[in-house]
Structures are given as C-alpha cells and as structure tokens.
Design a protein around this motif. Sequence first.
Motif, short mmCIF file in Angstrom:
data_model
loop_
_atom_site.label_atom_id
_atom_site.label_comp_id
_atom_site.label_asym_id
_atom_site.label_seq_id
_atom_site.Cartn_x
_atom_site.Cartn_y
_atom_site.Cartn_z
N ALA A 226 -1.52 8.92 -11.73
CA ALA A 226 -0.81 7.82 -10.86
C ALA A 226 0.37 7.96 -10.99
O ALA A 226 1.10 8.30 -11.76
CB ALA A 226 -1.56 6.49 -11.35
N GLY A 230 1.98 2.69 -10.51
CA GLY A 230 0.54 2.62 -10.13
C GLY A 230 0.22 2.41 -8.92
O GLY A 230 -1.23 1.85 -8.55
N LEU A 233 -1.97 7.02 -6.40
CA LEU A 233 -2.93 7.86 -6.89
C LEU A 233 -3.41 8.95 -6.46
O LEU A 233 -3.54 9.24 -5.31
CB LEU A 233 -4.34 6.99 -7.73
#
Length: 311
Positions: A226, A230, A233
């Motif tokens: 990732a 975040g 991904l």
Amino acid sequence: MTDRLLSLLTQALGGDRQALDEAYDESVLVCGVLGQVRGRDQLAQFLQACLHAFPEPQISLHEAFSGASGSRLALRHHILWRNLGQGFGRAPTGKSGTLALTSMLRVGGGKVTEHVLGFSNFDLPHLLLVEWGISVPEVRDPAPELMGAVPGDPGVNPADRALPERFVRAFGAKDLTLLERMYDPDVELYTPLGWPLRGWQTVGTFVEQFHTANPGMCVGLHDHFASPDGQKLCWRIRLHFQNTGPFYGNPPTGDRGEMMESHFVTLKDGKIRRQFVGDGGLQLPKGELVDWKMEFPRQIADPDPAIPLQE
C-alpha cells in the motif's frame, strides 16, 4: 520513489538502452503475458523485438505510487502502438491500438530487481491470439502463494487484517455479501471486458460469472503493498481455473490453467472506489477472444491525466 526512476522506466519501455541499464538490475526478473525474461540483456533484446514489431510507440504514465518502505512501485502506462514490423516470427498486420499496461516492481539498491507486467485492455492480446495465432505460454507468479480460498471456505478469517487478504478470502469463497461491503456503491472497475464496469451490482455480477464459468476456482494471494497513506493499494492474485460452466451465455471450453492478475485499487472512506485489473497471462483471454470471440472496449482513454516526467 524518485521522479528520475519513473522517467528512466518510461524511457526504457521506449527502447532507450542507457535508461534501461540505469533503471534495471543486471539480474532482473520480468514476468508477464509471454512468459519470463531473466537478466537485463535479455530484457533489452525482448524490448527490441517488441519495438521492431511496434516502432515508435507513444508512451505516457498515468499512475505511480510506492510502498511505505520505498522498495515497491506500482505503475500504470498507456501506450499507443501500431504493428508495422515483423514480430516474433509474424508478418506485420498494420493494425493499431492501445495498451493499458500495469507494472508491479521490486526495487533494491536504486534499481528494479523484479517487474511483473499486466494488461488492462484487449487490443494487444487480440492481435497476439487472433491475428498472430500464438500459442498460450505458461506464466507463473514469481512469488509464493501467501493464502488462498475456494468456494465453500469461510469468507472471512480473523487473521486477515489487510484489505487484499480480506478481498481474496471473500472472492475465492464466492462470498458476495462480504465482497459488497468492501466496495463503494459507485465503484469503477477497469478490466479488459469493461472500461469501466460501474456500480457494485455490475461488478458483483462480473465476479459471479467467473465462478459460474469455473466452479471450484481457487483464488490465491501472492503479493500486496500500500501507499504510505494507505489510500492506494496494489496486490497480485492467481486464479486456478477450469472452465466447465457458461460465461455470460458462452459455452464452456473445458480449458484449465492458472491466471496471474495485478490489481490497482484506490479507496474512498475505506472502500474500493476504483480498481484496475491487469491480466498477467493469456490463459483466460484465449477463451474470451479465440473461443467465444467476445466484444471488448476499444480506443480506450485513461481516466487519469498523464504524469509529467523529468527529462
């Protein structure tokens, strides 16, 4: 990830040998579509063969992000090509098209040590399989399987914390209820058969069709990372399949094999808002393009603007 490395990788795709030498490790492993290439010199020879068949491609980069450690890269290129030269023993066709190319890379010592390729549209696979009639090579994932699931397995496991793990568990188990919870209702799924498929209902039907066509299909997770925040991904899965059921009304072919896929995902409020699937082989496309002669999106445009690269 540096702007210079992104520029070097894009230049290398266009045939710049100096850029290739600067970007790739001497023993780099490249996997995808036509098999594996080991070593920088072999990669250079392969790219030259491609450029002889498809001279002067127009290449642009549309997505790029790295993992938190900086040792992983995810890239999406858009390539305009025309088959004007002999390639891989086949005469030129004069056909032109686009290639939505996905790349998952490992980087060590500032150079690429592993490069896994995929395609998100069918222009080039159609040329390879239908126009040229090449045989379908076996493509194995360079990484071991981390986990897997088949229909009938539990769709959830408390040990699965990362979204790629939960996705593979639910997808392999054919748990559409759990999968739906992972998707934004207005998701856009970019695949060779849809550019894009819009909304969960359409995406859910697409997933269900794959399981109907391949009862007992096993889905394995081989790699994932990732972006530092975040929100993006990248993961890679392998489908172990045997086509004994219909696919969107097309009769089964009986084909069986393994299919590598790379998935590029953007989240919104923790759910999948956009997903690109890059096929890493021709095993499933052979049925879709040769046996079933399915229609597919042509003259596609990337939904993201091109990323400016330093010279």
